[in-house]
Every structure is written in structure tokens, then in C-alpha cells.
Design a protein around this motif. Structure first.
Motif, mmCIF file in Angstrom:
data_model
loop_
_atom_site.group_PDB
_atom_site.id
_atom_site.type_symbol
_atom_site.label_atom_id
_atom_site.label_comp_id
_atom_site.label_asym_id
_atom_site.label_seq_id
_atom_site.Cartn_x
_atom_site.Cartn_y
_atom_site.Cartn_z
ATOM 1 N N GLU A 32 42.540 0.244 18.833
ATOM 2 C CA GLU A 32 41.383 -0.290 19.522
ATOM 3 C C GLU A 32 40.445 0.883 19.746
ATOM 4 O O GLU A 32 40.867 1.927 20.235
ATOM 5 N N PHE A 34 36.622 2.622 21.027
ATOM 6 C CA PHE A 34 35.579 2.525 22.035
ATOM 7 C C PHE A 34 34.579 3.670 21.856
ATOM 8 O O PHE A 34 34.916 4.728 21.330
ATOM 9 N N TYR A 36 32.297 5.753 24.657
ATOM 10 C CA TYR A 36 31.916 6.007 26.043
ATOM 11 C C TYR A 36 30.714 6.954 26.040
ATOM 12 O O TYR A 36 30.570 7.790 25.145
ATOM 13 N N TYR A 86 31.247 9.937 23.591
ATOM 14 C CA TYR A 86 32.654 10.151 23.251
ATOM 15 C C TYR A 86 33.203 8.924 22.536
ATOM 16 O O TYR A 86 33.074 7.800 23.034
ATOM 17 N N SER A 90 42.427 3.624 21.812
ATOM 18 C CA SER A 90 43.428 3.147 22.746
ATOM 19 C C SER A 90 44.667 2.736 21.976
ATOM 20 O O SER A 90 44.571 2.011 20.977
ATOM 21 N N SER A 93 49.276 -0.641 23.767
ATOM 22 C CA SER A 93 50.360 -0.770 24.732
ATOM 23 C C SER A 93 49.701 -1.321 25.993
ATOM 24 O O SER A 93 48.504 -1.558 26.019
ATOM 25 N N ASN A 94 50.443 -1.464 27.033
ATOM 26 C CA ASN A 94 49.799 -1.987 28.232
ATOM 27 C C ASN A 94 49.324 -0.893 29.174
ATOM 28 O O ASN A 94 48.994 -1.153 30.304
ATOM 29 N N THR A 95 49.296 0.342 28.701
ATOM 30 C CA THR A 95 48.871 1.420 29.583
ATOM 31 C C THR A 95 47.359 1.589 29.604
ATOM 32 O O THR A 95 46.809 2.068 30.573
ATOM 33 N N GLY A 96 46.707 1.235 28.524
ATOM 34 C CA GLY A 96 45.263 1.410 28.449
ATOM 35 C C GLY A 96 44.827 2.852 28.316
ATOM 36 O O GLY A 96 43.644 3.137 28.461
ATOM 37 N N LYS A 97 45.735 3.754 28.054
ATOM 38 C CA LYS A 97 45.327 5.158 28.001
ATOM 39 C C LYS A 97 44.509 5.422 26.750
ATOM 40 O O LYS A 97 44.737 4.838 25.698
ATOM 41 N N LEU A 98 43.539 6.303 26.909
ATOM 42 C CA LEU A 98 42.599 6.603 25.838
ATOM 43 C C LEU A 98 42.824 8.010 25.294
ATOM 44 O O LEU A 98 43.113 8.936 26.043
ATOM 45 N N PHE A 100 40.551 10.733 23.466
ATOM 46 C CA PHE A 100 39.125 10.976 23.269
ATOM 47 C C PHE A 100 38.865 11.978 22.153
ATOM 48 O O PHE A 100 39.657 12.892 21.910
ATOM 49 N N GLY A 101 37.725 11.809 21.502
ATOM 50 C CA GLY A 101 37.184 12.863 20.669
ATOM 51 C C GLY A 101 36.505 13.899 21.540
ATOM 52 O O GLY A 101 36.404 13.732 22.759
ATOM 53 N N TYR B 33 44.334 6.709 36.375
ATOM 54 C CA TYR B 33 44.591 7.774 35.395
ATOM 55 C C TYR B 33 43.995 9.088 35.896
ATOM 56 O O TYR B 33 42.970 9.101 36.561
ATOM 57 N N TYR B 35 42.643 12.599 34.060
ATOM 58 C CA TYR B 35 42.326 13.320 32.841
ATOM 59 C C TYR B 35 41.892 14.742 33.199
ATOM 60 O O TYR B 35 41.245 14.960 34.221
ATOM 61 N N GLY B 98 45.999 -2.268 29.077
ATOM 62 C CA GLY B 98 45.662 -2.949 27.839
ATOM 63 C C GLY B 98 44.447 -2.311 27.216
ATOM 64 O O GLY B 98 44.342 -1.095 27.138
#
Lengths: 110, 113
Positions: A32, A34, A36, A86, A90, A93-98, A100-101, B33, B35, B98
Motif C-alpha cells: 500500500e 502513500f 505525505y 515523502y 505500508s 498487516s494491522n500495524t499500519g506502520k510506514l 518512508f523514503g 507510533y 518515529y 491497517g
């Protein structure tokens, strides 16, 4: 390993010119993706996501799985588009952690 | 009307002196989170909480800890800051993880003297 690459640190264009901010990713599976954006003295915020297939502030981005790219485009840049952009990935999973570039600074000159 | 609030905006600490950064949210989001973003680098996830469940990234140094006493607050503790820990620390939330969008705070810029 999952990775997001934005090859340009700085992109400088004149107002009214087309803009393309490049993003390439490596990910084993269906990611997924994105974009930002961080405007001067503001917090990082979502611009758009590929699953929505939307155009926000005139920007669009198409996921190209063959080229593993998710470039951000706008046909006519405006001065207010100047910001740090940026690309992020993602994990499914269900964590949603990203992930990044490194970001690209877009500078739109009058 | 800031929804994710980080305090302080700038934090200066001494080498080896413990420091705590705070984050609060008014969104009632389940996930929070932390970062770390060093100069000219990508934001890098340190850890996150899904409700009370703590999830540490594999490469997060042991020097970094976190606490989430309730839904609204999350803290980042650096037990013995080194010069290499100077960075911008960003807190973010999402409703349930998600592929939902993340809401970011303004960040805390940490300097280590």
C-alpha cells in the motif's frame, strides 16, 4: 528488504510547469503506497494514497507494479505546492506502520 | 485544535542524562507510533503501541523505551542519550492501523550536548 527510494533531494520548477516527484519501492508482495507532505512550519500530513485513486490539490499518483514505482504528478505547479514530499509504503498487516523514503523538497518558483 | 500534541517542541539534554518526550492525542486512536528522523534522512519507526500492546522494531536500540499509561498519552524514554540520538522525534496515531492514514504531531527536536 522493504525500501522506498526517492532519488531527488530537491526538485525546482517554475510556476505553471509540470511536476513529477519520483518514488520507487521494493517490497515482496502487494504494497500500500502513500504520499505525505510537510509544508513549511506544519506537521507531516497525508496527501494521497494509491488505494483511493483520488486527486488531491491537483496531484495524482499511479502505482506501477511492473516498474515498482509510485510517482507523484501535477500538470501545473503552484507556489503553494512548495513543500517536502515523502513517499511511504505500508506493510500489509494491522500495524499500519510506514516505511518512508528520504523525501524530496519541491520548490516552485514564481 | 491540534489533535496530536508533542511536548516540548525543542528539548536539550546532556550526554548520558535520561530524557522523556511526551505525546498526547485527542482522537481516541488505538495505535500510537514513535518515529525518529535524523537530518536529511527518512523518518524511521522505533516502536508502536496497538492499544496496550507494545511492538518494538528489531533494530531499535535498547536505550529507547516507551510507555503508554492510557489511550491518550505515550512517552518516549531515552535512558542514556548519546550524540547520535540527536534527531527529530515524531509521534503519530492511527485509528486502528491497517492502511488508515497517520496523524502526526509537530515533533520534538532533541539536542544532546
Amino acid at each position: 528488504a522493504q525500501r522506498v527510494t526517492q532519488p531527488e533531494k530537491l526538485l525546482s520548477v517554475f510556476k505553471g510547469a509540470p511536476v513529477e516527484l519520483k518514488c520507487n519501492y521494493s517490497y515482496s508482495g502487494s504494497p500500500e503506497l502513500f504520499w505525505y507532505v510537510q509544508y513549511s512550519r506544519q506537521r507531516l500530513q497525508l496527501l494521497l494514497r494509491h488505494i483511493s485513486r483520488e486527486s488531491i490539490k491537483g496531484f495524482t499518483a499511479d502505482l506501477n507494479k511492473g516498474e515498482t514505482s509510485f510517482h507523484l504528478k501535477k500538470p501545473f505547479a503552484q507556489e503553494e505546492d512548495s513543500a517536502m514530499y515523502y513517499c511511504a509504503l505500508s506493510e500489509k498487516s494491522n500495524t499500519g506502520k510506514l516505511i518512508f523514503g528520504q523525501g524530496t523538497t519541491l520548490q516552485v518558483k514564481p | 485544535d491540534a489533535m496530536v500534541i508533542q511536548n516540548p517542541r525543542y528539548q536539550v539534554t546532556q550526554f548520558g542524562k535520561p530524557v522523556t518526550l511526551s505525546c498526547s492525542q485527542t482522537l481516541n486512536h488505538n495505535v500510537m507510533y514513535w518515529y525518529q528522523q535524523k537530518s536529511s534522512q527518512a523518518p524511521k519507526l522505533l516502536f508502536h503501541y496497538y492499544d496496550k500492546d507494545f511492538n518494538n522494531e528489531a533494530d531499535t536500540p535498547d536505550n529507547f523505551q516507551s510507555r503508554r499509561p492510557n489511550t491518550s498519552f505515550c512517552f518516549l524514554d531515552i535512558r542514556s542519550p548519546g550524540l547520535g540520538d540527536a534527531a527529530m522525534y515524531l509521534c503519530a496515531t492511527s485509528r486502528s492501523g491497517g492502511n488508515e492514514k497517520l496523524f502526526f504531531g509537530s515533533g520534538t527536536q532533541l539536542s544532546v550536548l
